[in-house]
Motif scaffolding. Sequence first.
Motif, short mmCIF file in Angstrom:
data_model
loop_
_atom_site.label_atom_id
_atom_site.label_comp_id
_atom_site.label_asym_id
_atom_site.label_seq_id
_atom_site.Cartn_x
_atom_site.Cartn_y
_atom_site.Cartn_z
N GLU A 45 -12.73 -0.87 41.92
CA GLU A 45 -12.83 -2.16 41.02
C GLU A 45 -13.39 -3.29 41.34
N MET A 46 -13.19 -3.87 42.56
CA MET A 46 -13.53 -4.96 43.18
C MET A 46 -14.89 -5.04 43.49
N ALA A 47 -15.39 -3.62 44.06
CA ALA A 47 -16.61 -3.44 44.29
C ALA A 47 -17.70 -3.21 43.08
N ALA A 48 -17.09 -2.77 42.10
CA ALA A 48 -17.96 -2.61 40.77
C ALA A 48 -18.19 -3.90 40.20
N ASN A 49 -17.13 -4.81 40.57
CA ASN A 49 -17.22 -6.21 39.70
C ASN A 49 -18.52 -6.96 40.63
N ALA A 89 -8.27 -6.74 27.94
CA ALA A 89 -9.51 -6.07 26.91
C ALA A 89 -8.71 -5.43 25.63
N ASP A 90 -9.29 -5.55 24.66
CA ASP A 90 -9.10 -4.76 23.36
C ASP A 90 -8.75 -3.31 23.81
N PRO A 91 -7.90 -2.86 22.99
CA PRO A 91 -7.61 -1.22 23.29
C PRO A 91 -8.77 -0.49 22.85
N GLU A 92 -9.59 -0.87 22.24
CA GLU A 92 -10.59 -0.34 21.73
C GLU A 92 -11.90 -0.43 22.82
N ALA A 93 -11.91 -1.46 23.56
CA ALA A 93 -13.14 -1.90 24.35
C ALA A 93 -13.48 -0.76 25.43
N GLN A 94 -14.79 -0.68 25.95
CA GLN A 94 -15.02 0.37 26.89
C GLN A 94 -15.01 -0.01 28.30
N ARG A 95 -14.93 -1.43 28.41
CA ARG A 95 -14.80 -2.06 29.74
C ARG A 95 -14.26 -3.37 29.82
N GLY A 96 -13.83 -4.03 30.88
CA GLY A 96 -13.01 -5.25 30.93
C GLY A 96 -11.85 -5.30 31.53
N ARG A 97 -11.45 -3.84 32.11
CA ARG A 97 -10.16 -3.81 32.77
C ARG A 97 -9.87 -3.77 34.24
N GLY A 98 -11.09 -3.91 35.04
CA GLY A 98 -11.06 -3.66 36.40
C GLY A 98 -10.15 -4.62 37.14
N LEU A 99 -10.41 -5.92 36.85
CA LEU A 99 -9.47 -6.78 37.56
C LEU A 99 -8.16 -6.84 37.17
N LEU A 101 -6.38 -4.12 36.35
CA LEU A 101 -5.62 -3.16 37.08
C LEU A 101 -5.59 -3.59 38.40
N VAL A 102 -6.59 -4.23 39.13
CA VAL A 102 -6.26 -4.69 40.66
C VAL A 102 -4.91 -5.63 40.38
N THR A 103 -4.77 -6.56 39.56
CA THR A 103 -3.49 -7.56 39.37
C THR A 103 -2.48 -6.60 39.27
N ALA A 104 -2.52 -5.58 38.38
CA ALA A 104 -1.45 -4.71 37.99
C ALA A 104 -0.85 -3.94 39.55
N LEU A 105 -1.75 -3.58 40.10
CA LEU A 105 -1.41 -2.65 41.39
C LEU A 105 -1.21 -3.37 42.72
N ALA A 106 -1.88 -4.44 42.89
CA ALA A 106 -1.83 -5.28 44.04
C ALA A 106 -0.57 -6.23 44.02
N ASP A 107 0.09 -6.49 45.28
CA ASP A 107 1.24 -7.33 45.19
C ASP A 107 0.87 -9.13 45.01
N GLU A 108 -0.48 -9.20 45.55
CA GLU A 108 -0.99 -10.47 45.59
C GLU A 108 -2.71 -10.11 45.26
N PHE A 109 -3.08 -11.37 44.28
CA PHE A 109 -4.43 -11.32 44.11
C PHE A 109 -5.02 -12.91 43.93
N GLU A 110 -6.09 -13.14 44.37
CA GLU A 110 -6.86 -14.71 44.32
C GLU A 110 -8.31 -14.48 44.58
N VAL A 111 -8.83 -15.64 43.98
CA VAL A 111 -10.30 -15.65 43.98
C VAL A 111 -10.56 -16.95 44.82
#
Length: 129
Positions: A45-49, A89-99, A101-111
């Motif tokens: 997800e991060m590489a795709a971004n 993202a809106d439930p109907e959106a085809q994209r926009g969930r990558g980061l 997902l990262v924040t949901a799975l990782a214990d920490e996230f920062e930019v």
Amino acid sequence: MPVIRQQRFPRARASVRAARQFAGDALAEWGVGERRDDIRLCVSEMAANAVLHGAPAGREFCVRLVREEGVLWIEVRDSGPGCPVVEYADPEAQRGRGLWLVTALADEFEVRDEGVGKSARAGFKTGIS
């Protein structure tokens, strides 16, 4: 002492798969099985971004894995402008969930602003040392 693996990838869709493979190989080499699928998904997800929004045309992005006692860090750095935004993202959106997902799975996230470009960084608590 941290153990580090890093690799640069061209701004190309095929680089997402290559980055995921790079991460999987490093995790296998380090004997990390715990949270392996989560870590590989977040690398993807991060590489795709970076490919879609971060790295300017003709430039590369870098994936860095850092293994420290009890935590594994993923860092993806590119030289493009802007700052990644976690979207809900809106439930109907085809994209926009990558980061998201990262924040949901990782214990920490920062930019972090790197002066030229930025780094997105996700941390995973593990039993590794």
